[in-house]
Motif scaffolding. Sequence first.
Motif, PDB file in Angstrom:
ATOM      1  N   GLY A  44     -38.740  15.441  30.381  1.00  0.00           N
ATOM      2  CA  GLY A  44     -37.338  15.530  30.279  1.00  0.00           C
ATOM      3  C   GLY A  44     -36.553  15.022  29.424  1.00  0.00           C
ATOM      4  O   GLY A  44     -37.259  14.646  28.199  1.00  0.00           O
ATOM      5  N   ALA A  45     -35.362  14.722  29.454  1.00  0.00           N
ATOM      6  CA  ALA A  45     -34.557  13.833  28.458  1.00  0.00           C
ATOM      7  C   ALA A  45     -35.269  12.722  28.078  1.00  0.00           C
ATOM      8  O   ALA A  45     -35.405  12.516  26.785  1.00  0.00           O
ATOM      9  N   VAL A  46     -35.638  11.633  29.199  1.00  0.00           N
ATOM     10  CA  VAL A  46     -36.303  10.572  28.730  1.00  0.00           C
ATOM     11  C   VAL A  46     -37.435  10.690  28.212  1.00  0.00           C
ATOM     12  O   VAL A  46     -38.071   9.818  27.171  1.00  0.00           O
TER      13      VAL A  46
ATOM     14  N   THR B 277     -26.128  13.683  32.458  1.00  0.00           N
ATOM     15  CA  THR B 277     -26.570  12.705  31.697  1.00  0.00           C
ATOM     16  C   THR B 277     -26.449  13.212  30.261  1.00  0.00           C
ATOM     17  O   THR B 277     -26.217  14.124  29.902  1.00  0.00           O
TER      18      THR B 277
ATOM     19  N   GLY C 105     -34.657   5.488  34.594  1.00  0.00           N
ATOM     20  CA  GLY C 105     -33.344   6.317  35.379  1.00  0.00           C
ATOM     21  C   GLY C 105     -32.486   6.084  34.476  1.00  0.00           C
ATOM     22  O   GLY C 105     -32.000   5.157  33.979  1.00  0.00           O
TER      23      GLY C 105
ATOM     24  N   VAL D  55     -28.852   2.781  41.781  1.00  0.00           N
ATOM     25  CA  VAL D  55     -30.397   3.096  41.801  1.00  0.00           C
ATOM     26  C   VAL D  55     -30.362   4.475  40.903  1.00  0.00           C
ATOM     27  O   VAL D  55     -29.992   5.386  41.822  1.00  0.00           O
ATOM     28  N   LEU D  56     -31.003   4.529  39.891  1.00  0.00           N
ATOM     29  CA  LEU D  56     -30.781   5.763  39.192  1.00  0.00           C
ATOM     30  C   LEU D  56     -32.026   6.682  39.159  1.00  0.00           C
ATOM     31  O   LEU D  56     -33.154   6.182  39.174  1.00  0.00           O
ATOM     32  N   VAL D  57     -31.665   7.971  39.206  1.00  0.00           N
ATOM     33  CA  VAL D  57     -32.673   8.872  39.805  1.00  0.00           C
ATOM     34  C   VAL D  57     -33.000   9.768  38.605  1.00  0.00           C
ATOM     35  O   VAL D  57     -34.178  10.366  38.384  1.00  0.00           O
ATOM     36  N   ALA D  58     -31.932  10.254  37.693  1.00  0.00           N
ATOM     37  CA  ALA D  58     -32.380  11.316  36.862  1.00  0.00           C
ATOM     38  C   ALA D  58     -33.162  10.778  35.546  1.00  0.00           C
ATOM     39  O   ALA D  58     -33.284   9.319  35.230  1.00  0.00           O
ATOM     40  N   GLY D  59     -33.591  11.633  35.049  1.00  0.00           N
ATOM     41  CA  GLY D  59     -34.808  11.286  33.779  1.00  0.00           C
ATOM     42  C   GLY D  59     -34.806  12.258  32.860  1.00  0.00           C
ATOM     43  O   GLY D  59     -34.037  13.223  32.633  1.00  0.00           O
TER      44      GLY D  59
ATOM     45  N   CYS E 129     -40.834   9.076  33.843  1.00  0.00           N
ATOM     46  CA  CYS E 129     -39.653   9.741  33.133  1.00  0.00           C
ATOM     47  C   CYS E 129     -39.219  10.879  34.261  1.00  0.00           C
ATOM     48  O   CYS E 129     -38.608  11.852  33.663  1.00  0.00           O
ATOM     49  N   VAL E 130     -39.422  10.806  35.513  1.00  0.00           N
ATOM     50  CA  VAL E 130     -39.312  11.743  36.344  1.00  0.00           C
ATOM     51  C   VAL E 130     -37.744  11.980  36.835  1.00  0.00           C
ATOM     52  O   VAL E 130     -36.874  11.018  36.423  1.00  0.00           O
ATOM     53  N   ASP E 131     -37.619  12.944  37.472  1.00  0.00           N
ATOM     54  CA  ASP E 131     -35.974  13.130  37.993  1.00  0.00           C
ATOM     55  C   ASP E 131     -35.910  12.934  39.457  1.00  0.00           C
ATOM     56  O   ASP E 131     -34.869  13.426  39.825  1.00  0.00           O
TER      57      ASP E 131
END
Lengths: 83, 371
Positions: B31-33, B199, B144, A79-83, B119-121
């Motif tokens: 951010g990135a996304v 990432t 994500g 479950v991915l959390v980075a964005g 698109c948060v982290d």
Amino acid sequence: MSNINIIIRTADKTRKAELSIDLQQTGADIIQSAVENWSLPTDTDYSIVNTTSGTTIAPNASLKDSAVVDGNILEIQPVLVAG
Amino acid sequence: MTFERYQRHSLIDWFAQDLVQTAKVAIIGCGAVGNEVAKNLALLGVGSIDLYDFDTIEIHNLTRSVLFREHDVGKNKAEVAAMRIQKLDPNIKVNYFAGDFWDLLPLDKAQNYNCILCCVDNFEARIKLNQICTLTRTNLINTGIDSKFTQVEVFPFANNKQVACYQCNLPNTVYERMQARYSCGWLKKIAVTEKKIPTTIITSSLAAAMATSKALALINGNEFTKAESILINSATGVSSISNFEQNNCCIGCHTTKKHIFITKSSANITSKFNFSDNAKAEVNTSDPILVSYRCVKCNPNTNDCTVVFKKADDFDASLTTCKQCNHDSVDVVIQDSFTTHELINNYAGKKIPVKFLRLENKQQTTIIELE
């Protein structure tokens, strides 16, 4: 107690096991076993997907309630959390 | 001029440029996304794009952020991203909101978006945005990434009252990990080291492309009947699509009724403050409130407490150490549920420091957004 035979694998397909499992086991139980037995990173969260039916299994739902049957392939996904 | 700009799009049989030009979309997290999603939506000609982010640009962001430059370091991410995508297409309307979306995005405004792209982290922000979208029935697309995988989840709330929400299938470990960041209920721990997740632009651009494609489908009126998740391995190209079933025990949505009534009210508590005919009816607050604290050594009398009545999230665990005796002997009272009677009698003259109040009865969920 009623068991079924299923295949469990990781999303990157580097881990795979065929096993007989109790239908009362929950999604969370299977994830925990996979993390422990395969030494998956413990700082990541995981969900479990029945790739045969294309359905995510809820963490607290049993395999029986999630309609998992003999021969299904379950995949442990991050479950991915980075964005 | 405008037609010529989008002339290639007009050659695509499923592409409705007129719908795209009238669409309103929000991007939470730049951010990135978020950078990639904003760029994609602008180039497609999405008519109105709102960008939300409280964060500022750091030098390490530049390896994954197509809209940021070295001289932007220190500036707000939403502001810079908005300026750059406006230059990509001057025909579209771009707004930015430099701050926390929880404070800056009113529920009636959320309702007007065709979809909101998350698109948060972090999980806390995702859960809060999920609350906004489930209550306002606004389509939500969650993204994500990590260094290898890309995840995009579509929650088509606008046309489906019985659809899984983001929290329906969220692992228990997410809540355990979130709770580990707090002590004494909802006071932040003083020192918490956030895990840094590596990432690359590969996974962020892949996530954004898929998320934008889903946003386009929602704008074009494609009917999604179920929430769905797509996981792509960027190294191998292998992808997996799965549906989310609604979870009857979901802490995010299982108490929400089919009929949701949203209204607004002043946050000031006066003697006329009334949200229910029943003064004993309980109302839940959208955020936990630090009601009071008291050192049990210095002030053994339970009435000698200091009333605070502010958002618990604004305080950290240092509050549990008494400034007079220096012992960890401070009891704090944190609540997220009150009766009208309790509010008027104990906190008249104060402002309720939360986004909204929530009442449940058998038929309806009532949301009172506070101003």
